[in-house]
Scaffold this motif. Sequence first.
Motif, short mmCIF file in Angstrom:
data_model
loop_
_atom_site.label_atom_id
_atom_site.label_comp_id
_atom_site.label_asym_id
_atom_site.label_seq_id
_atom_site.Cartn_x
_atom_site.Cartn_y
_atom_site.Cartn_z
N MET A 45 1.00 -1.21 0.16
CA MET A 45 -0.18 0.03 -0.10
C MET A 45 0.86 1.12 0.02
O MET A 45 1.87 1.32 0.59
CB MET A 45 -0.87 -0.01 1.45
N GLU A 51 -0.77 5.82 7.71
CA GLU A 51 0.09 5.12 8.87
C GLU A 51 0.97 6.03 9.58
O GLU A 51 1.57 5.45 10.25
CB GLU A 51 0.98 4.01 8.04
N TYR A 219 -6.54 -4.14 6.21
CA TYR A 219 -6.49 -3.81 4.73
C TYR A 219 -6.74 -4.96 3.95
O TYR A 219 -6.29 -5.95 4.25
CB TYR A 219 -5.41 -2.91 4.42
N ALA A 232 -3.16 -6.21 8.64
CA ALA A 232 -1.93 -6.97 9.26
C ALA A 232 -1.85 -6.83 10.80
O ALA A 232 -2.54 -5.98 11.30
CB ALA A 232 -0.55 -6.57 8.85
N ARG A 274 8.62 -6.04 11.01
CA ARG A 274 8.79 -4.49 10.44
C ARG A 274 10.18 -4.09 11.42
O ARG A 274 10.01 -4.20 12.53
CB ARG A 274 7.79 -3.61 10.79
N ARG A 299 6.45 0.66 9.23
CA ARG A 299 5.35 0.11 8.48
C ARG A 299 5.11 0.73 6.76
O ARG A 299 4.42 0.63 6.04
CB ARG A 299 4.02 0.51 9.14
#
Length: 334
Positions: A45, A51, A219, A232, A274, A299
């Motif tokens: 995305m 975010e 998402y 996620a 991440r 992210r």
Amino acid sequence: MTDLAVIGGGIIGLSIAWRCIQRGLSVAVYDRGGDDGAWYAAAGMLAPAGETSFGQESLTELLLESSRRWPGFAADLVEATGRELGYDRTGALDVALTSDDLAEARRLWTFRADPVPRTPTQLRDLEPALSPRIRGGAFIPDDHQVDPRRTVAALRQAVGGVVAGTPTETTTVIAAGIGTAQLTGLPIRPVKGLVLRLRGEPGVLRHVVNGYVDGRHVYLVPRADGEIVVGATQDERADATVTAGDVLELLRSATDLVPELAEMELAETVVRHRPSTPDNAPVLGRLPGDVYVAAGHHRNGILLAPITADLIADLVVTGRPDPLLAAFAPGRFA
Ligand code: GLY
């Protein structure tokens, strides 16, 4: 011997290496060449305001600038390699299931450049598979998507592949994701995320859908071939276990929004970590000696690849830091 070693063959390291090669350097990318990076789970995305949170103005500016650079970055990479990246500018829908979810979505729209509020009927005209229970949402034209796996494959080709082993070059860029902590001592921690891939006939969804579902976020990122990426979870954990509870949580949220997803094949469950810093913004800049760092993208690694590559390549080649780098200096954690 090459001019520059880039340690880390994920999307950040490869993008930096590619932009450095375009600026005339010879570059070796050191990586095992597998799929253990965060990019392998990423949905791709490109949501510059989706975010971040309150008080992160410098990061928001960096995300917006990188979003503006994505079309040129993608076009250059397609031209250089002849590969498709799945770069898609259809736009995204924010969709809220309950009135409380709609209130939360509206609060977050204050960060968005141009959300276009939509009624449930308008949303279902755009995406007929959405549940009749949805309470509202918005169209976000500037949120786009790309396929990170295709992008990494193209970048690997563009840089001439990656090599295993220990670098011997004196100038080094460390872009090793969570491995950067061990190499530099910088405070980069793993933040666990589970992502699912569903497969079925194409056309169930056309837009990226950001769902607000009974207080949870999910998402849904549809690809042209019928794959839908569902993400996620986010946990401060280093293990890679796919738990039944996490799969359940994602699938419950996803199917509350789009019931027919329950008919699709659950083709993949993948956990990656991440690379995240104490302020969840990346570390970009120079360390003592001829060592540079670009890591901790949390992210936003896919979205931030173009700007990170340009800023670090310019820094390595000219020695002059762009003013945009100031807020992301490694020294802020000293
Ligand atoms: N950028 C999406 C995620 O980290 O889950």
